[in-house]
Enzyme design. Structure first.
Site, short mmCIF file in Angstrom:
data_model
loop_
_atom_site.label_atom_id
_atom_site.label_comp_id
_atom_site.label_asym_id
_atom_site.label_seq_id
_atom_site.Cartn_x
_atom_site.Cartn_y
_atom_site.Cartn_z
N GLU A 56 -2.39 55.29 15.54
CA GLU A 56 -2.91 54.92 16.85
C GLU A 56 -1.79 54.86 17.88
O GLU A 56 -1.93 55.33 19.01
CB GLU A 56 -3.64 53.58 16.76
CG GLU A 56 -4.58 53.35 17.90
CD GLU A 56 -5.63 52.30 17.60
OE1 GLU A 56 -6.23 51.81 18.56
OE2 GLU A 56 -5.85 51.97 16.43
N HIS B 267 6.30 52.62 5.28
CA HIS B 267 6.24 51.34 5.98
C HIS B 267 6.74 50.20 5.11
O HIS B 267 6.90 50.34 3.91
CB HIS B 267 4.81 51.05 6.43
CG HIS B 267 4.28 52.08 7.39
ND1 HIS B 267 2.95 52.19 7.69
CD2 HIS B 267 4.92 53.04 8.11
CE1 HIS B 267 2.78 53.19 8.56
NE2 HIS B 267 3.95 53.70 8.83
N ASP C 210 3.50 51.60 18.97
CA ASP C 210 3.52 51.24 17.55
C ASP C 210 3.70 52.46 16.66
O ASP C 210 3.39 53.59 17.05
CB ASP C 210 2.23 50.50 17.17
CG ASP C 210 2.16 49.11 17.78
OD1 ASP C 210 3.21 48.61 18.23
OD2 ASP C 210 1.07 48.53 17.80
N ASP D 243 2.19 53.45 13.92
CA ASP D 243 1.09 54.01 13.14
C ASP D 243 0.41 55.15 13.90
O ASP D 243 0.84 55.54 14.98
CB ASP D 243 0.09 52.92 12.75
CG ASP D 243 -0.49 52.20 13.97
OD1 ASP D 243 -0.21 52.63 15.10
OD2 ASP D 243 -1.22 51.20 13.77
N ARG E 216 0.19 46.15 10.67
CA ARG E 216 -0.79 47.10 10.13
C ARG E 216 -0.09 47.98 9.12
O ARG E 216 0.55 48.97 9.47
CB ARG E 216 -1.42 47.94 11.25
CG ARG E 216 -2.30 47.11 12.16
CD ARG E 216 -3.09 47.95 13.16
NE ARG E 216 -3.80 47.07 14.09
CZ ARG E 216 -3.35 46.72 15.28
NH1 ARG E 216 -2.17 47.15 15.69
NH2 ARG E 216 -4.05 45.92 16.06
N GLU F 236 2.85 49.69 24.59
CA GLU F 236 1.42 49.53 24.88
C GLU F 236 1.05 48.12 25.31
O GLU F 236 -0.04 47.89 25.82
CB GLU F 236 0.55 49.98 23.70
CG GLU F 236 0.70 49.16 22.44
CD GLU F 236 1.85 49.63 21.57
OE1 GLU F 236 3.01 49.43 21.99
OE2 GLU F 236 1.61 50.14 20.47
N TYR G 281 5.78 44.71 11.58
CA TYR G 281 4.50 45.30 12.01
C TYR G 281 3.38 44.93 11.05
O TYR G 281 3.55 44.96 9.83
CB TYR G 281 4.64 46.82 12.10
CG TYR G 281 3.49 47.47 12.82
CD1 TYR G 281 3.15 47.06 14.10
CD2 TYR G 281 2.75 48.48 12.22
CE1 TYR G 281 2.09 47.65 14.78
CE2 TYR G 281 1.69 49.08 12.89
CZ TYR G 281 1.37 48.65 14.17
OH TYR G 281 0.31 49.23 14.82
#
Length: 557
Positions: free
Chosen positions: A84, A345, A80, A82, A300, A7, A298
């Site tokens: 999103e 995570h 990513d 997650d 988040r 992204e 990462y």
């Protein structure tokens, strides 16, 4: 040629360093599809079916990616890990008309992590996509339906949101709590005492004065409001006029301070604010840059898990750099206290503890350096021993033989660092107070007796860090939503920062909040919003389907 789509262009550049000539790395430049801007975009008659459109800014990029995909033997989606990121990959499949793709995920952008991910491709996780869709549709329904209501009642251009309106509500309620607060008076009595003058071998006078606070009168232990008025305080001072002071009891004990867990999104945002004054949005932007250049994992995440490999690397680094005394006897393993955390995570940490902050000082901006240094130190400290303090408590009896009043007990406390442990790497505020060497039954001299008047204070306004902490404690929002929520409520001028960077509601913020609370109490109810977050988590885990969750919300709304 294999096409890898991520992204972010920065992420694309970093990954290209690790993959050979058989790969082409391209970026989608973020989201390429969303609900339409000028209509609801959700078919309420067809089970809340979303009507996605390609974003105007992304049309050229989508055409370029379609062309690249046609020329490639395989398309690998590496957005990513997650919800999103999963949704971006899903939208890429739909918009580019891809039939066969591979989805890879990694927690850090390093050569080994990417090679491992390429060996273990998977399909799109539809549950994560559904959870993201549900959040987007929920937020669209709330915003699209409440905003016109606010235009009618207040003024055009206003907007409401499912999480942001709860954040504004917390700020407004805190402001009213401050305005309605009535201070209470109380008094404290303290004594500055000294022992007989002592000279060391160099004939220098040692500092032998210390402060002790009144904690007990007779058998009654003093609480905060035990002495409420100036008259009561004067009586105590009068009773102590001419009193003799002597050491009654000395208590010594070892106190240990453990290192804090590694950072998660919320604690990184809170700590960066308190140490550097970084806003949540700024912190996440800097963390994203550090992640995409391969320096940290990462950013988040709500899990404090650490991989075995990272723990072993940290321990090796500590022993080599600081010696065995600074290595915790056993590896420290952290577990999150939150029932809602995604345990798959990892926490936020440097990709390699061997990449010391100082080695990056010329490569990073000053703000990037500060954040990396903070993350590196917090992570390395997790595998270091406790800091050890010697805590001393001295009870001092004040007796007045002439007046024959009850015994008054003063207490002095000392705190001395004996071994710095993890504090060597991750300094924290530790107020050291060293008392003079005292013995039980030893007589002391009074230098000054002080009576001080105090008033209780209202709770402080929220700042970004404390509001994020409150949202987290209530179970509202997730790692990806904290920073956008802080930015949105300020961009819409419902909340502004005062001189101390604390959040103060504006008149329009208060008005909007009051209208929403009156007319839509469920929508911006703290418990209701937290329950919606749990439902979204259940969708992500495959426990619930997204349409029934939306339906359950929509009917009363």
């Amino acid at each position: 040629m294999k096409l890898v789509i991520v992204e972010s262009p920065t992420k694309a550049r970093t990954i290209s360093q690790f993959l050979g000539s058989g790969f082409k790395i391209e970026s989608s430049y973020g989201h390429i599809r969303d609900l339409p801007e000028k209509k609801l975009g959700v078919d309420l008659e067809k089970n809340f079916e979303p009507q996605y459109v390609i974003l105007p800014k992304a049309k050229k990029r989508v055409a370029e990616l379609k062309s690249e995909a046609k020329k490639s033997e395989k398309v690998i989606l590496a957005t990513d890990e997650d919800r999103e990121g999963e949704a971006i990959s899903w939208h890429l499949i739909q918009a580019l008309g891809l039939n066969k793709t591979e989805r890879i995920v990694f927690h850090e952008i390093t050569k080994s992590a990417i090679e491992q991910a390429l060996k273990n491709p998977r399909d799109i996780d539809e549950n994560l996509v559904d959870a993201q869709q549900a959040r987007r549709i929920l937020d669209r329904l709330v915003g699209y339906k409440l905003s016109p209501f606010l235009w009618k009642k207040v003024a055009r251009g206003l907007s409401a949101g499912r999480v942001q309106s709860v954040a504004v509500r917390l700020v407004v309620e805190r402001e009213r709590e401050i305005q309605n607060f009535k201070p209470e008076e109380y008094h404290t009595i303290s004594a500055i005492l000294r022992k007989s003058e002592i000279r060391n071998q160099k004939s220098e006078v040692r500092n032998n004065e210390f402060l002790a606070n009144l904690v007990k009168i007779g058998n009654k232990k003093l609480e905060k409001f035990s002495i409420k008025t100036a008259d009561e305080a004067k009586k105590v001072v009068s009773d102590l006029n001419g009193a003799n002071y002597s050491v009654e009891k000395i208590t010594k004990k070892e106190m240990r301070r453990q290192p804090l867990p590694p950072f998660i999104t919320s604690t990184l945002q809170q700590t960066a604010f308190s140490k550097f004054g970084f806003g949540a949005k700024q912190t996440m932007m800097l963390a994203q840059q550090l992640y995409e250049t391969g320096l940290i994992t990462y950013m988040r995440t709500d899990s404090v898990n650490l991989s075995k490999e990272s723990i072993a690397a940290a321990r090796e680094k500590i022993e080599k750099t600081f010696g065995g005394d600074y290595l915790a006897s056993l590896p420290r393993v952290y577990k999150t206290k939150s029932k809602l955390a995604q345990e798959a995570h990892e926490a936020i940490r440097p990709t390699s503890p061997n990449t010391e902050p100082e080695s990056l000082k010329v490569k990073l901006s000053s703000q990037q350096f500060k954040l990396y240094d903070l993350i590196w130190r917090r992570f390395v400290a997790t595998q270091m021993p406790d800091a050890i303090f010697e805590a001393i408590s001295v009870d001092i009896a004040a007796t007045n033989n002439i007046r024959q009043t009850e015994n008054y007990i003063f207490r002095a406390t000392g705190n001395v660092l004996r071994f710095d442990g993890f504090l060597k790497v991750y300094p924290m505020k530790t107020a050291e107070i060293e008392l003079p060497l005292l013995k039980e039954k030893e007589n002391l001299k009074l230098k000054e007796l002080k009576s001080q008047q105090h008033f209780t204070e209202a709770a402080a306004r929220y700042n970004e860090a404390s509001l994020i902490k409150a949202l987290e404690e209530y179970g509202i929002g997730r790692p990806s939503t904290y920073a956008p929520t802080m930015a949105t409520v300020q961009a819409r001028r419902y909340v502004l920062k005062d001189e101390q960077k604390r959040l103060k509601p504006t008149d329009i913020g208060i008005l909007v909040n009051d209208i929403l609370v009156e007319n839509f109490p469920n929508v911006i109810d703290i418990k209701f919003t937290a329950r919606m977050e749990e439902d979204l988590d259940d969708i992500a885990k495959g426990i619930k389907k997204w349409q029934p969750v939306i339906k359950e919300f929509w009917k009363p709304f």
